[in-house]
Design a protein around this motif. Structure first.
Motif, PDB file in Angstrom:
ATOM      1  N   ALA A   1       0.837  -1.194   0.000  1.00  0.00           N
ATOM      2  CA  ALA A   1       0.000   0.000   0.000  1.00  0.00           C
ATOM      3  C   ALA A   1       0.875   1.249   0.000  1.00  0.00           C
ATOM      4  O   ALA A   1       2.002   1.240   0.507  1.00  0.00           O
ATOM      5  CB  ALA A   1      -0.917   0.006   1.215  1.00  0.00           C
ATOM      6  N   VAL A   2       0.341   2.318  -0.575  1.00  0.00           N
ATOM      7  CA  VAL A   2       1.044   3.591  -0.616  1.00  0.00           C
ATOM      8  C   VAL A   2       0.407   4.518   0.417  1.00  0.00           C
ATOM      9  O   VAL A   2      -0.797   4.793   0.350  1.00  0.00           O
ATOM     10  CB  VAL A   2       0.978   4.227  -2.011  1.00  0.00           C
ATOM     11  N   GLY A   3       1.192   4.999   1.356  1.00  0.00           N
ATOM     12  CA  GLY A   3       0.698   5.942   2.347  1.00  0.00           C
ATOM     13  C   GLY A   3      -0.503   5.406   3.098  1.00  0.00           C
ATOM     14  O   GLY A   3      -0.485   4.296   3.634  1.00  0.00           O
ATOM     15  N   LEU A   4      -1.574   6.187   3.102  1.00  0.00           N
ATOM     16  CA  LEU A   4      -2.788   5.831   3.838  1.00  0.00           C
ATOM     17  C   LEU A   4      -3.918   5.409   2.900  1.00  0.00           C
ATOM     18  O   LEU A   4      -5.077   5.355   3.306  1.00  0.00           O
ATOM     19  CB  LEU A   4      -3.236   7.031   4.681  1.00  0.00           C
ATOM     20  N   GLU A   5      -3.576   5.079   1.661  1.00  0.00           N
ATOM     21  CA  GLU A   5      -4.596   4.767   0.670  1.00  0.00           C
ATOM     22  C   GLU A   5      -5.403   3.528   1.042  1.00  0.00           C
ATOM     23  O   GLU A   5      -6.624   3.473   0.792  1.00  0.00           O
ATOM     24  CB  GLU A   5      -3.958   4.571  -0.703  1.00  0.00           C
ATOM     25  N   ALA A   6      -4.772   2.522   1.639  1.00  0.00           N
ATOM     26  CA  ALA A   6      -5.498   1.312   2.011  1.00  0.00           C
ATOM     27  C   ALA A   6      -6.583   1.625   3.034  1.00  0.00           C
ATOM     28  O   ALA A   6      -7.688   1.066   2.981  1.00  0.00           O
ATOM     29  CB  ALA A   6      -4.528   0.265   2.569  1.00  0.00           C
ATOM     30  N   HIS A   7      -6.280   2.524   3.978  1.00  0.00           N
ATOM     31  CA  HIS A   7      -7.275   2.923   4.971  1.00  0.00           C
ATOM     32  C   HIS A   7      -8.441   3.642   4.290  1.00  0.00           C
ATOM     33  O   HIS A   7      -9.613   3.390   4.616  1.00  0.00           O
ATOM     34  CB  HIS A   7      -6.643   3.844   6.019  1.00  0.00           C
ATOM     35  N   ARG A   8      -8.137   4.520   3.345  1.00  0.00           N
ATOM     36  CA  ARG A   8      -9.206   5.247   2.648  1.00  0.00           C
ATOM     37  C   ARG A   8     -10.108   4.285   1.884  1.00  0.00           C
ATOM     38  O   ARG A   8     -11.338   4.418   1.893  1.00  0.00           O
ATOM     39  CB  ARG A   8      -8.600   6.269   1.688  1.00  0.00           C
TER      40      ARG A   8
ATOM     41  N   GLN B   1      -1.583  -0.705   8.713  1.00  0.00           N
ATOM     42  CA  GLN B   1      -1.703  -0.261  10.102  1.00  0.00           C
ATOM     43  C   GLN B   1      -0.586  -0.876  10.954  1.00  0.00           C
ATOM     44  O   GLN B   1       0.020  -0.193  11.789  1.00  0.00           O
ATOM     45  CB  GLN B   1      -3.072  -0.654  10.651  1.00  0.00           C
ATOM     46  N   MET B   2      -0.292  -2.146  10.736  1.00  0.00           N
ATOM     47  CA  MET B   2       0.780  -2.808  11.476  1.00  0.00           C
ATOM     48  C   MET B   2       2.117  -2.119  11.215  1.00  0.00           C
ATOM     49  O   MET B   2       2.912  -1.893  12.139  1.00  0.00           O
ATOM     50  CB  MET B   2       0.864  -4.285  11.076  1.00  0.00           C
ATOM     51  N   ARG B   3       2.348  -1.788   9.939  1.00  0.00           N
ATOM     52  CA  ARG B   3       3.640  -1.208   9.570  1.00  0.00           C
ATOM     53  C   ARG B   3       3.788   0.227  10.072  1.00  0.00           C
ATOM     54  O   ARG B   3       4.787   0.583  10.701  1.00  0.00           O
ATOM     55  CB  ARG B   3       3.801  -1.248   8.045  1.00  0.00           C
ATOM     56  N   LEU B   4       2.768   1.061   9.817  1.00  0.00           N
ATOM     57  CA  LEU B   4       2.892   2.475  10.146  1.00  0.00           C
ATOM     58  C   LEU B   4       2.730   2.757  11.638  1.00  0.00           C
ATOM     59  O   LEU B   4       3.350   3.683  12.167  1.00  0.00           O
ATOM     60  CB  LEU B   4       1.855   3.286   9.358  1.00  0.00           C
ATOM     61  N   ALA B   5       1.890   1.962  12.312  1.00  0.00           N
ATOM     62  CA  ALA B   5       1.642   2.202  13.734  1.00  0.00           C
ATOM     63  C   ALA B   5       2.474   1.303  14.632  1.00  0.00           C
ATOM     64  O   ALA B   5       2.360   1.387  15.861  1.00  0.00           O
ATOM     65  CB  ALA B   5       0.154   2.002  14.035  1.00  0.00           C
TER      66      ALA B   5
END
Length: 394
Positions: free
Chosen positions: A241-248, A293-297
Motif C-alpha cells: 500500500a502507498v501511504g494511507l490509501e489502504a485505509h481510505r 496499520q501494522m507497519r505504520l503504527a
C-alpha cells in the motif's frame, strides 16, 4: 435456534469486521469426522419430523441433497431439499422448503422475491457468478405444480428478464429463476426453480431421507475442496500500500456497503449486501489496511485489526447519523482526521470527537441496543458538530 444450512451468508446488523480467518479443516480425516457428525445429527433430526416433507418426484437421485433445516426450542420448523445440478447456472435445479403447520403465524415467511435472491446468492457464493439483482415484484396469478399426482395452484414470482431473453438469459448462461408458494393439506411449501418452468415440477412426499443426507455430505465435501484450493487472504502476496490509501479504500467500501443496505430497507426490501460489493475485493482491501496499520503504527496484527475495526465503524456510523460525511469537503476532511488519529494518534482538530467515539465504542452494547447509549452517542455527534462549526468559522 439451530439452523443447518449449505453455507449461504448471513447479514449482520452492526458492522463488526474481523481479519479473514483460515477456512475449513485442512486434514481430510478431520473433515470426514466432522461431516459424519453433521450427517448423523441431521439424520436424527429428520427422523423425528412430525410433518410431511416434500421433494421433487422423478428427479435424478444423484442430484438430491438436504439443503437446510431449522429448529427452534427443540421443534423442527422447516426442511429444505434440493434437486438437480447445483454446479450449472442454467439448471435444471429446484429447491423445495416445507414449513411446519402454523409457522407462518409465528414469524413472517420470506417474500418470494427474497427466495429468488437467495438462489442468486447461492450461485454467486458457490459458482462465483453475479447474475445481478432481482427485479421488482412480478407475480403470475395462475401457475400449477403437481403434488402427489394432483395439480395445485401456486403463486409465482418470476425473473422476467430471463424469461424474455430465453433459456440462455445472461452472458453466464443462467437459466430463468422463479419462486412459488403453495399450500398442501395445511402445510406451506415454497419452491424455487432454475431453468425449469413451474408446470414441469412434480412434488411428492419424501419417505426416505437417506439419499438426501448422503447428497448433503457429498455437497459439503465438494464445497470444502473448492474452498480449500484458495489461499487464505492473510497469506497472500499483496501489492504494498502507498501511504494511507489502504485505509481510505476500506472506509469508502464500508460506507458504500452500509448505504446500499439502507437503500434497500427504504425501498421495502430485505437488506442484503449487493453482490457487487462482496467477494475478495473487500477482503483484500481489509487485509491491505491491516498490514499498513501494522507497519505504520508498529502494532501487532491483533492490535491493527482492532484499530481498523474501530476506524471503519466510526466513519460508517457517522455516515449513517449525518448527511455530510459522503460527498462534501468536510466529510473528506473528517475521513483524513480519523485515519491520521488511528494510525499516528495525531493531535487532530477533531480530537474530542475521536475520544468520544473511543469511549462509545468501548461501551458499545451487543446486538442492536445502541439506543441505551443514546447520551454517549449525542456527546460524540455534538463533538463533531463543534468541529464543523470551528472549520466554518462560526
Amino acid at each position: 435456534m439451530v439452523r443447518e444450512s449449505d453455507g449461504r451468508p448471513q447479514e449482520q446488523d452492526e458492522l463488526r469486521r474481523k481479519a479473514p480467518r483460515r477456512g475449513g479443516l485442512r486434514e481430510e480425516g478431520r473433515l470426514d469426522d466432522r461431516l459424519a457428525e453433521q450427517e448423523e445429527f441431521s439424520r436424527r433430526t429428520l427422523a423425528a419430523a412430525d410433518f410431511p416433507v416434500y421433494g421433487v418426484e422423478g428427479a435424478d437421485p444423484d442430484g438430491d441433497a438436504l439443503a437446510a433445516f431449522e429448529t427452534a426450542n427443540g421443534e423442527l420448523r422447516w426442511v429444505e431439499v434440493r434437486s438437480g445440478d447445483w454446479t450449472s447456472p442454467a439448471g435444471p435445479y429446484i429447491t423445495v422448503r416445507t414449513y411446519r403447520p402454523g409457522t407462518e403465524y409465528q414469524d413472517p415467511l420470506p417474500e418470494l422475491e427474497d427466495v429468488v435472491e437467495d438462489e442468486r446468492d447461492r450461485v454467486y457464493e458457490q459458482l462465483g457468478i453475479d447474475e445481478g439483482d432481482c427485479p421488482g415484484r412480478v407475480r403470475a396469478l395462475r401457475e400449477w405444480i403437481t403434488v402427489d399426482g394432483e395439480p395445485r395452484a401456486v403463486e409465482v414470482h418470476e425473473d422476467r428478464r430471463a424469461l424474455w431473453a430465453g433459456p440462455d438469459a445472461t452472458a453466464s448462461g443462467s437459466g430463468p429463476v422463479w419462486a412459488g408458494r403453495l399450500w398442501v393439506d395445511g402445510l406451506t411449501v415454497v419452491v424455487c426453480g432454475r431453468g425449469v418452468p413451474p408446470g414441469a415440477v412434480e412434488l411428492a412426499r419424501i419417505g426416505d431421507f437417506e439419499r438426501y443426507l448422503l447428497g448433503r455430505t457429498d455437497l459439503l465435501r465438494r464445497l470444502a475442496a473448492r474452498r480449500g484450493r484458495s489461499i487464505p487472504v492473510e497469506e497472500r502476496e499483496l501489492t504494498p500500500a502507498v501511504g494511507l490509501e489502504a485505509h481510505r479504500e476500506v472506509i469508502h467500501q464500508t460506507i458504500a456497503e452500509s448505504a446500499a443496505m439502507e437503500a434497500q430497507v427504504r425501498a421495502g426490501r430485505t437488506p442484503r449486501l449487493p453482490r457487487a460489493l462482496r467477494g475478495e475485493t473487500g477482503l483484500l482491501r481489509w487485509e491491505a489496511a491491516v498490514r499498513q496499520q501494522m507497519r505504520l503504527a508498529s502494532e501487532t496484527r491483533e492490535e491493527a485489526v482492532a484499530a481498523v475495526t474501530t476506524m471503519v465503524n466510526h466513519l460508517n456510523r457517522l455516515s449513517r447519523q449525518t448527511q455530510w460525511v459522503v460527498g462534501t469537503p468536510e466529510g473528506a476532511a473528517a475521513v483524513e482526521e480519523v485515519i491520521r488519529y488511528t494510525v499516528f494518534a495525531s493531535e487532530v482538530a477533531s480530537l474530542p470527537a475521536q475520544r468520544a467515539w473511543e469511549q462509545l465504542w468501548r461501551d458499545r452494547p451487543g446486538g442492536s441496543g445502541w439506543e441505551e447509549h443514546r447520551l454517549g452517542e449525542q456527546l460524540w455527534l455534538s463533538a463533531w458538530e463543534q468541529w464543523r462549526a470551528a472549520r466554518s468559522g462560526r
